[in-house]
Design a protein around this motif. Sequence first.
Motif, PDB file in Angstrom:
ATOM      1  N   LYS A   3       0.398  -1.313  -0.371  1.00 10.48           N
ATOM      2  CA  LYS A   3       0.067  -0.019  -0.130  1.00 10.48           C
ATOM      3  C   LYS A   3       0.891   0.908  -0.278  1.00 10.48           C
ATOM      4  O   LYS A   3       0.580   1.973  -0.996  1.00 10.48           O
ATOM      5  CB  LYS A   3      -0.808   0.156   1.160  1.00 10.48           C
ATOM      6  N   GLU A   4       1.696   1.214   0.814  1.00  4.63           N
ATOM      7  CA  GLU A   4       2.878   2.059   0.831  1.00  4.63           C
ATOM      8  C   GLU A   4       3.164   2.761  -0.150  1.00  4.63           C
ATOM      9  O   GLU A   4       3.267   4.370  -0.834  1.00  4.63           O
ATOM     10  CB  GLU A   4       3.517   2.355   1.835  1.00  4.63           C
ATOM     11  N   LEU A   5       3.907   1.596  -0.836  1.00  4.80           N
ATOM     12  CA  LEU A   5       4.695   2.197  -2.410  1.00  4.80           C
ATOM     13  C   LEU A   5       4.148   2.368  -2.976  1.00  4.80           C
ATOM     14  O   LEU A   5       3.743   3.401  -4.643  1.00  4.80           O
ATOM     15  CB  LEU A   5       5.502   0.176  -2.870  1.00  4.80           C
ATOM     16  N   VAL A   6       2.543   1.915  -3.226  1.00  8.36           N
ATOM     17  CA  VAL A   6       1.159   2.810  -4.394  1.00  8.36           C
ATOM     18  C   VAL A   6       1.457   3.686  -4.130  1.00  8.36           C
ATOM     19  O   VAL A   6       1.326   4.551  -5.585  1.00  8.36           O
ATOM     20  CB  VAL A   6       0.183   1.831  -4.004  1.00  8.36           C
ATOM     21  N   LEU A   7       1.069   4.191  -2.667  1.00 10.49           N
ATOM     22  CA  LEU A   7       0.506   5.672  -2.629  1.00 10.49           C
ATOM     23  C   LEU A   7       2.079   6.753  -2.984  1.00 10.49           C
ATOM     24  O   LEU A   7       1.892   7.619  -3.927  1.00 10.49           O
ATOM     25  CB  LEU A   7       0.544   5.575  -1.318  1.00 10.49           C
ATOM     26  N   PHE A   8       2.906   5.954  -3.140  1.00 12.73           N
ATOM     27  CA  PHE A   8       4.147   6.948  -3.178  1.00 12.73           C
ATOM     28  C   PHE A   8       4.266   6.821  -4.256  1.00 12.73           C
ATOM     29  O   PHE A   8       4.609   8.117  -4.879  1.00 12.73           O
ATOM     30  CB  PHE A   8       5.943   6.348  -2.454  1.00 12.73           C
ATOM     31  N   PHE A   9       4.237   5.614  -5.681  1.00 10.50           N
ATOM     32  CA  PHE A   9       4.553   6.197  -6.747  1.00 10.50           C
ATOM     33  C   PHE A   9       3.562   7.130  -7.769  1.00 10.50           C
ATOM     34  O   PHE A   9       3.677   7.427  -8.239  1.00 10.50           O
ATOM     35  CB  PHE A   9       3.954   4.845  -6.776  1.00 10.50           C
ATOM     36  N   LYS A  10       1.850   6.607  -6.539  1.00 10.32           N
ATOM     37  CA  LYS A  10       1.075   7.892  -7.430  1.00 10.32           C
ATOM     38  C   LYS A  10       1.187   9.528  -7.246  1.00 10.32           C
ATOM     39  O   LYS A  10       0.756  10.350  -7.838  1.00 10.32           O
ATOM     40  CB  LYS A  10      -0.346   7.196  -6.786  1.00 10.32           C
ATOM     41  N   ASN A  11       2.209   9.416  -5.940  1.00 10.00           N
ATOM     42  CA  ASN A  11       2.719  10.587  -5.578  1.00 10.00           C
ATOM     43  C   ASN A  11       3.636  11.006  -7.235  1.00 10.00           C
ATOM     44  O   ASN A  11       3.651  12.366  -7.762  1.00 10.00           O
ATOM     45  CB  ASN A  11       3.544  11.016  -4.456  1.00 10.00           C
ATOM     46  N   LEU A  12       4.259  10.560  -7.218  1.00  6.13           N
ATOM     47  CA  LEU A  12       5.280  10.301  -8.972  1.00  6.13           C
ATOM     48  C   LEU A  12       4.489  10.553 -10.306  1.00  6.13           C
ATOM     49  O   LEU A  12       4.393  11.713 -10.550  1.00  6.13           O
ATOM     50  CB  LEU A  12       6.494   9.247  -9.198  1.00  6.13           C
ATOM     51  N   LEU A  13       3.092  10.372 -10.229  1.00  6.16           N
ATOM     52  CA  LEU A  13       2.403  10.397 -11.755  1.00  6.16           C
ATOM     53  C   LEU A  13       2.097  11.697 -11.356  1.00  6.16           C
ATOM     54  O   LEU A  13       1.665  12.257 -12.120  1.00  6.16           O
ATOM     55  CB  LEU A  13       1.392   9.119 -10.974  1.00  6.16           C
ATOM     56  N   TYR A  14       1.667  11.962 -10.023  1.00  8.75           N
ATOM     57  CA  TYR A  14       0.876  12.970  -9.269  1.00  8.75           C
ATOM     58  C   TYR A  14       2.095  13.829 -10.000  1.00  8.75           C
ATOM     59  O   TYR A  14       1.057  15.260 -10.130  1.00  8.75           O
ATOM     60  CB  TYR A  14       0.392  13.531  -8.090  1.00  8.75           C
ATOM     61  N   LEU A  15       3.110  14.410  -9.330  1.00  8.54           N
ATOM     62  CA  LEU A  15       4.381  15.293  -9.659  1.00  8.54           C
ATOM     63  C   LEU A  15       4.672  15.496 -11.356  1.00  8.54           C
ATOM     64  O   LEU A  15       4.352  16.460 -12.156  1.00  8.54           O
ATOM     65  CB  LEU A  15       5.128  14.569  -9.043  1.00  8.54           C
TER      66      LEU A  15
END
Length: 511
Positions: free
Chosen positions: A458-470
């Motif tokens: 879960k935490e890694l998916v949230l982090f990757f989504k932040n990169l997508l938002y970036l």
Amino acid sequence: MRRQATPAASDASAPPPLPDRVALLRASRRLAELDGLPEQALRWHGAAIEGRRALAYEAERIARPRIWPDTLGALAATGWRVARTAAPDAPVVLVGAAATAFGLPVGPPDASAGTIARAQRLVRAGGPAYVKLGQFIASARGLLPDAWVDAFAWCRDAAPPLEPGTAEAILRRELGERAHGIELDPEPLAAASIGQVHRGRLRDGTEVVVKVRRPGLRARFRSDIETLALVCAGADRINNAVRVANLPGFVAVFARLSLEELDFRLEAANLVESVAVLEDIGVDGVRVPRPLPGMVNERVIVMEHLPGVSYARLADQPGAVVDGPRLLELGVRAVLEATLRHGVFHGDLHAGNVLIAGEGFSLVDLGLCGRLDAAERAGLVRFLIGFAAADARMQVEAMRSFGALEHDADVDALVERFQAEVDRLADRSDGAVTFDRLGLTLGRLLQSLSAGGVRIPKELVLFFKNLLYLGDFAASVAPGADVLAVVEGLLQDLFSQPDGDGAGLLALVAG
């Protein structure tokens, strides 16, 4: 062709510990500017640790497929909604799409117009948990087909507002006499699936933001989740693809995230920690609102108002001039450096939560935060280095820190398959991964890992989504930027520091 990896240090016996967050809160000058906030921040922080633990237990319990007395009515209502959509598979299709958005190996869902339309009708007819699933789908560009993401974009900002006067009544009921000095603007700033946000003013003229939880929401979420658990458990018994994807397990993760967002005391703890973290890493151009002591409980949170306009609306601002490269550097530092140094990060950085203000920006709505322990942070550092170096083995081995690999996983076979995909993505004609292509790159990598049996945590998916938002952020303020050049620059800066965090982070990199 692979990039040159950052030189590795010898393996340490244990990952370096995360910084002491209690000490961080005590040292924060920004928190100390508000009377009573440092003391209250420590109480929120301590209570949140136990609160998250209790909610995790509750989420597992209600996501366990059982027939509760109040579930019977929810099942009947769900049956009626499914019948009305003429799609018996609609709940499973909807959950499957949301699970794919979370990195589970479900596979790309059917993107035909008919399937998407049926899932949309179920969300529109369903309760708040169904809308929340739609929001997961809407934030998964690169992980889901664009047709799904575009079809559910309305879930982010189309929640109906509360009846006039309801928000004010909730505020008075929850805060009692402390609410008498707050004047609310009648028109909401935003109406979402969980809360409604209003601007307001204190007696002394201080501008604030007031967020109230929708009435009866917790009971409705619980019944929705219990129903989804039963539906997915039934599908798990008869559908092998559902069994492999572990949709019942996803419902438990979804329940935990949703329950945490329902408790605004946890949001207050996220806010004060984020204030202290950003201050500690020296990102002066990024602000997080501070909650006001004595004006926070489970259903209401009052915080300072921060200026800004969503970066998605910059083009609509006449005469707006922004320093794109500076904003991009700030964004990367606010996401990456905060995560790598402190293991805590904003969990939902869509455009509505990033407000451009002059030469910096404000981050709002921290109901969802990602949190890494020391071992997970070590795994993330190794994964990022492997990602920058196009090194599949380093990325796969990093997943062990997150418990993402089964003990009997065939790592060599997984690395071989994954390296072929990594090499294909690395062989790009222009030698750069621009932010507008980051979604495709990360999406393919996550899908490849998931197809190989890796459970993306879960935490890694949230982090990757932040990169997508970036990626979306950079496309608005600095289009054409090379994401790996920006990320590698930050990593090199961190690793080049001879002592403190720099030495600690370098020690995380396995040979």
